[in-house]
Design an enzyme around this catalytic site. Structure first.
Site, PDB file in Angstrom:
ATOM      1  N   ASP A   1       0.861  -1.189   0.000  1.00 26.99           N
ATOM      2  CA  ASP A   1       0.000   0.000   0.000  1.00 26.99           C
ATOM      3  C   ASP A   1       0.896   1.237   0.000  1.00 26.99           C
ATOM      4  O   ASP A   1       2.128   1.139  -0.167  1.00 26.99           O
ATOM      5  CB  ASP A   1      -1.030  -0.040   1.150  1.00 26.99           C
ATOM      6  CG  ASP A   1      -0.426   0.227   2.520  1.00 26.99           C
ATOM      7  OD1 ASP A   1       0.811   0.424   2.622  1.00 26.99           O
ATOM      8  OD2 ASP A   1      -1.192   0.248   3.500  1.00 26.99           O
TER       9      ASP A   1
ATOM     10  N   CYS B   1       2.819  -3.371   4.058  1.00 26.19           N
ATOM     11  CA  CYS B   1       1.948  -2.233   4.387  1.00 26.19           C
ATOM     12  C   CYS B   1       2.579  -1.541   5.596  1.00 26.19           C
ATOM     13  O   CYS B   1       3.782  -1.687   5.823  1.00 26.19           O
ATOM     14  CB  CYS B   1       0.496  -2.659   4.609  1.00 26.19           C
ATOM     15  SG  CYS B   1       0.188  -3.731   6.018  1.00 26.19           S
TER      16      CYS B   1
ATOM     17  N   THR C   1       2.146  -2.022   8.890  1.00 29.61           N
ATOM     18  CA  THR C   1       2.549  -3.005   9.901  1.00 29.61           C
ATOM     19  C   THR C   1       2.833  -4.385   9.320  1.00 29.61           C
ATOM     20  O   THR C   1       3.415  -5.233   9.999  1.00 29.61           O
ATOM     21  CB  THR C   1       1.401  -3.194  10.919  1.00 29.61           C
ATOM     22  OG1 THR C   1       0.234  -3.623  10.195  1.00 29.61           O
ATOM     23  CG2 THR C   1       1.102  -1.909  11.671  1.00 29.61           C
TER      24      THR C   1
ATOM     25  N   HIS D   1       8.949 -24.919   8.973  1.00 33.70           N
ATOM     26  CA  HIS D   1       7.883 -25.668   9.657  1.00 33.70           C
ATOM     27  C   HIS D   1       6.498 -25.434   9.074  1.00 33.70           C
ATOM     28  O   HIS D   1       5.661 -26.327   9.116  1.00 33.70           O
ATOM     29  CB  HIS D   1       7.856 -25.305  11.151  1.00 33.70           C
ATOM     30  CG  HIS D   1       9.008 -25.880  11.911  1.00 33.70           C
ATOM     31  ND1 HIS D   1       9.114 -25.814  13.277  1.00 33.70           N
ATOM     32  CD2 HIS D   1      10.123 -26.540  11.477  1.00 33.70           C
ATOM     33  CE1 HIS D   1      10.240 -26.410  13.668  1.00 33.70           C
ATOM     34  NE2 HIS D   1      10.870 -26.844  12.587  1.00 33.70           N
TER      35      HIS D   1
ATOM     36  N   HIS E   1       6.131 -31.880  10.155  1.00 39.11           N
ATOM     37  CA  HIS E   1       5.694 -30.516   9.827  1.00 39.11           C
ATOM     38  C   HIS E   1       4.780 -30.507   8.608  1.00 39.11           C
ATOM     39  O   HIS E   1       3.830 -29.745   8.536  1.00 39.11           O
ATOM     40  CB  HIS E   1       6.906 -29.613   9.613  1.00 39.11           C
ATOM     41  CG  HIS E   1       7.787 -29.559  10.817  1.00 39.11           C
ATOM     42  ND1 HIS E   1       7.361 -29.038  12.015  1.00 39.11           N
ATOM     43  CD2 HIS E   1       9.054 -30.021  11.020  1.00 39.11           C
ATOM     44  CE1 HIS E   1       8.331 -29.150  12.912  1.00 39.11           C
ATOM     45  NE2 HIS E   1       9.358 -29.745  12.328  1.00 39.11           N
TER      46      HIS E   1
HETATM   47  C1  RB5 Z   1      -2.455   2.448   6.537  1.00 39.15           C
HETATM   48  O1  RB5 Z   1      -2.506   3.623   7.246  1.00 39.15           O
HETATM   49  C2  RB5 Z   1      -2.217   1.255   7.473  1.00 39.15           C
HETATM   50  O2  RB5 Z   1      -3.379   1.012   8.212  1.00 39.15           O
HETATM   51  C3  RB5 Z   1      -1.806   0.042   6.697  1.00 39.15           C
HETATM   52  O3  RB5 Z   1      -0.645   0.326   5.989  1.00 39.15           O
HETATM   53  C4  RB5 Z   1      -1.486  -1.206   7.499  1.00 39.15           C
HETATM   54  O4  RB5 Z   1      -0.625  -0.944   8.544  1.00 39.15           O
HETATM   55  C5  RB5 Z   1      -2.620  -2.035   7.885  1.00 39.15           C
HETATM   56  O5  RB5 Z   1      -2.498  -3.123   8.478  1.00 39.15           O
END
Ligand code: RB5
Length: 147
Positions: A8, A65, A67, A98, A133
């Site tokens: 993203d 993205c 996180t 695994h 596994h």
């Molecule tokens: C975007 O602001 C953020 O929510 C996205 O990049 C991500 O971290 C979502 O899991």
């Protein structure tokens, strides 16, 4: 070997670096974008990577993205996808050995470039161990039939 990649808006810069890194390792990249820093929706991009891997268009997927969580959840909604969302190399390595993970995700707002490269290297350079596994991965995939 082909890697499907997507991200993203928060992962644009890190994706470029990781794309170059995996290409230097000899992988071909199918890049689903985005290349824009305009705000966009991570589920759209996670699904693209998931579908490319599940259909066999790509051998592996890497998605980024903020996180790594949202785009990983989206990819993992596609049947046949096993996602590793992580921030350190040990989990990346063990998820290949695994869990036979086929999509890797991480967060551009969580880790730096060098950590991301290290994670990608551990993930791509390790293979499934099989044996007990494999049986567990088979059990995991059977859950899809009960969805
Ligand atoms: C975007 O602001 C953020 O929510 C996205 O990049 C991500 O971290 C979502 O899991």
């Amino acid at each position: 070997m082909k890697i499907a990649m997507a991200n993203d808006h928060s992962g644009v810069e890190l994706k470029k670096v990781i794309r170059a890194h995996v290409e230097a390792k000899g992988y071909e990249v199918i890049d689903f974008g985005t290349d824009s820093t305009e705000r966009c929706d991570y589920p759209v991009y996670g699904e693209k990577v998931g579908r490319a891997v599940a259909s066999g268009e790509a051998d592996y997927g890497i998605a980024i993205c903020g996180t790594g969580v949202g785009i990983g959840m989206a990819a993992g909604k596609v049947n046949g996808v096993r996602v590793c969302t992580c921030s350190e190399p040990f989990t990346a390595r063990m998820s290949r050995r695994h869990n036979d993970t086929n999509v890797l995700t991480f967060g551009a707002r969580v880790i730096g470039v060098d950590m991301a490269k290290m994670i990608v290297d551990e993930w791509l350079d390790n293979t499934p161990e099989g044996g007990r596994h494999k049986r567990r991965v088979d059990l995991l995939m059977e859950i899809e039939e009960r969805r």
